[in-house]
Design an enzyme around this catalytic site. Structure first.
Site, short mmCIF file in Angstrom:
data_model
loop_
_atom_site.label_atom_id
_atom_site.label_comp_id
_atom_site.label_asym_id
_atom_site.label_seq_id
_atom_site.Cartn_x
_atom_site.Cartn_y
_atom_site.Cartn_z
N VAL A 1 0.80 -0.96 -0.25
CA VAL A 1 0.15 0.12 -0.39
C VAL A 1 1.03 1.56 0.02
CG1 VAL A 1 -1.66 1.32 1.01
CG2 VAL A 1 -1.71 -1.10 1.01
N HIS A 2 0.70 2.08 -0.79
CA HIS A 2 1.30 3.24 -0.78
C HIS A 2 -0.05 4.37 -1.40
CE1 HIS A 2 1.10 2.85 -5.85
NE2 HIS A 2 2.08 1.36 -5.23
N GLY A 3 0.32 5.70 -1.77
CA GLY A 3 -0.34 6.61 -2.05
C GLY A 3 -1.51 6.19 -3.60
#
Length: 164
Positions: free
Chosen positions: A18-20
């Site tokens: 999970v990242h932006g």
């Protein structure tokens, strides 16, 4: 990444988890209200979980489950839940599918290049194990494609690997 509802089974692979882009863009595009990271390592790492929680859209719940726990409880999801499942590797997705998680579509967001891998797309590099896994997913009826952002047209992994 994987999104799961009773009527739609969608998955997502990103080796960054999970990242932006995942925590905001994809969650919003899918209309998810729960982001489930199915990864044995992340399920045991509260520091990594806290970092991932920082980039999740407000109002979205998160869960960090091992692959086995995901298999064991996914069928207990309430109808109102729109679950977006994120995995690190195609092998993780295959374990979920073989375990009965009803995934029929997988988007491959990112698989980093490393020694022994060949680049098949700007953001996707694979080795022989990955290729074999994508072949098996295809045989099981799971469509896999590369799409960096939701509004981009996807390219089928089978075509990129000449599997069709």
């Amino acid at each position: 990444m994987l999104a799961f509802e009773k009527s739609l089974s969608f998955g997502f692979i990103d080796n960054r988890l999970v990242h932006g882009q995942v925590g905001v863009t994809w969650v919003n595009a899918l209309g998810a209200n729960l982001l489930l990271v199915a990864n044995d390592s992340a399920a045991q790492d509260p520091v990594q979980q806290n970092l991932m929680d920082m980039v999740i859209s407000e109002g979205i719940q998160t869960r960090y489950f091992t692959l086995q726990k995901t298999i064991d409880i996914i069928d207990k999801a309430a109808e109102r839940q729109k679950i977006f499942i994120v995995c690190k590797t195609p092998q993780d997705v295959l374990i979920l599918v073989k375990g009965g998680v009803p995934i029929k579509f997988v988007n491959v967001g990112n698989m980093h290049f490393s020694e022994g891998k060949k680049q098949i797309h700007k953001t996707v590099s694979v080795d022989d194990n990955d290729i074999a896994t994508f072949k098996e997913l295809e045989k099981l009826g799971v469509t896999c494609e590369v799409r960096r952002v939701p509004d981009e047209s996807g390219e089928k992994i089978a075509d990129l690997l000449n599997l069709s």
